[in-house]
Write an enzyme that holds these catalytic residues in place. Sequence first.
Site, PDB file in Angstrom:
ATOM      1  CG  MET A  26      -0.281  26.670  14.268  1.00  0.00           C
ATOM      2  SD  MET A  26       0.566  26.486  15.786  1.00  0.00           S
ATOM      3  CE  MET A  26      -0.454  26.878  17.066  1.00  0.00           C
ATOM      4  N   GLY A  27      -3.446  24.517  11.436  1.00  0.00           N
ATOM      5  CA  GLY A  27      -4.572  23.507  11.210  1.00  0.00           C
ATOM      6  C   GLY A  27      -5.559  23.518  11.990  1.00  0.00           C
ATOM      7  CG  HIS A  33      -8.388  28.457  10.389  1.00  0.00           C
ATOM      8  ND1 HIS A  33      -8.961  27.290  11.277  1.00  0.00           N
ATOM      9  CD2 HIS A  33      -7.078  28.962  10.794  1.00  0.00           C
ATOM     10  CE1 HIS A  33      -8.094  27.424  12.275  1.00  0.00           C
ATOM     11  NE2 HIS A  33      -7.003  28.196  11.972  1.00  0.00           N
ATOM     12  CB  SER A 181     -10.513  28.843  19.385  1.00  0.00           C
ATOM     13  OG  SER A 181      -9.351  28.028  19.888  1.00  0.00           O
TER      14      SER A 181
HETATM   15  O1  PAF Z   1      -2.277  31.586  15.049  1.00  0.00           O
HETATM   16  C1  PAF Z   1      -1.823  30.920  14.648  1.00  0.00           C
HETATM   17  O2  PAF Z   1      -2.012  29.805  14.189  1.00  0.00           O
HETATM   18  C2  PAF Z   1      -0.075  30.676  15.012  1.00  0.00           C
HETATM   19  O3  PAF Z   1       0.405  31.354  15.925  1.00  0.00           O
HETATM   20  C3  PAF Z   1       0.696  31.088  13.670  1.00  0.00           C
HETATM   21  C4  PAF Z   1       0.447  32.379  13.290  1.00  0.00           C
HETATM   22  C5  PAF Z   1       0.047  30.348  12.570  1.00  0.00           C
HETATM   23  C6  PAF Z   1       2.159  30.872  13.840  1.00  0.00           C
HETATM   24  O4  PAF Z   1       2.475  29.606  14.044  1.00  0.00           O
END
Ligand code: PAF
Length: 279
Positions: A26-27, A33, A181
């Site tokens: 979700m960016g 990430h 996070s």
């Molecule tokens: O973990 C996340 O960022 C979200 O829950 C995901 C897996 C991209 C689904 O929208």
Amino acid sequence: MKIIKSTSVLIENLDQLENISLIPTMGNLHEGHLSLIKEAKKLSENIVFTIFINPIQFNSKHDLENYPRTLQQDINLLKEIGVTILFIPSVNDIFPVKPNLSYKMPIISNELCGKTRIDHFKGVITVIDRLFKLIQPSYAIFGKKDYQQLYLIKRFVFDSKLPIKIIEAPTIRNIDKLALSSRNNLLKTKDINLAVELYKKLNICAESVLNGVKIHDAELIAKKELVKEGWEIDYLEVRSQENLKKPSYNDSKLVVLGAGFLAKVRLIDNIEFCIPTTI
Ligand code: PAF
């Protein structure tokens, strides 16, 4: 890196790719990430990275509106690290009609985070189902920080017999051991030092169990300590790693999971541990 914003263009471009590794996000990207991309690169040279703030997994409008959005910064970071396709769809692209998930969510989706975040996991699985159908990856990579989400995605893939291998990536922590996070960015400076207390109290709980304290008592001790630090607890529970149920006498692979609020910001974390003998 190709930046693609519509499903039709995505489909054209996917035709030329095989053995895709998918990273749904979700960016508001951070080292956590980027570690998923490192995992993906071990598996395939074709990486599809998605940024989509999925409205149907949020429980409140306020939470959705306040979710950190840093798209240009994310694009710059991804250009530097290198992915094949960055897919940034609109809500209409992902859900042209009101989504209707035929998959029956497991009961465990209503416990832990699902107990207070009603239908949150249904929203997650719905968007994952959509992305899997669209992109048809060979691999999909998810972080272990969202432990219950990861478990439910694995269950969904297994139950639906999808030919996709789910790769679990370890939680990335800062120097103080705070799990990275996007929500940490919503914390005021004075609360950032308190955020790591969740990890510390989960550790206390795990160690107490390892030292022979009964699970229920260990959970209570850790919860009390966390409240003293100014946290409002959602849950702090020891569960079985295998099925996320409350541990039975012969479960030795356990995980302690916690969620709570610091000045209205909801944070989660977990620690896996193993007990040598039965409880
Ligand atoms: O973990 C996340 O960022 C979200 O829950 C995901 C897996 C991209 C689904 O929208």
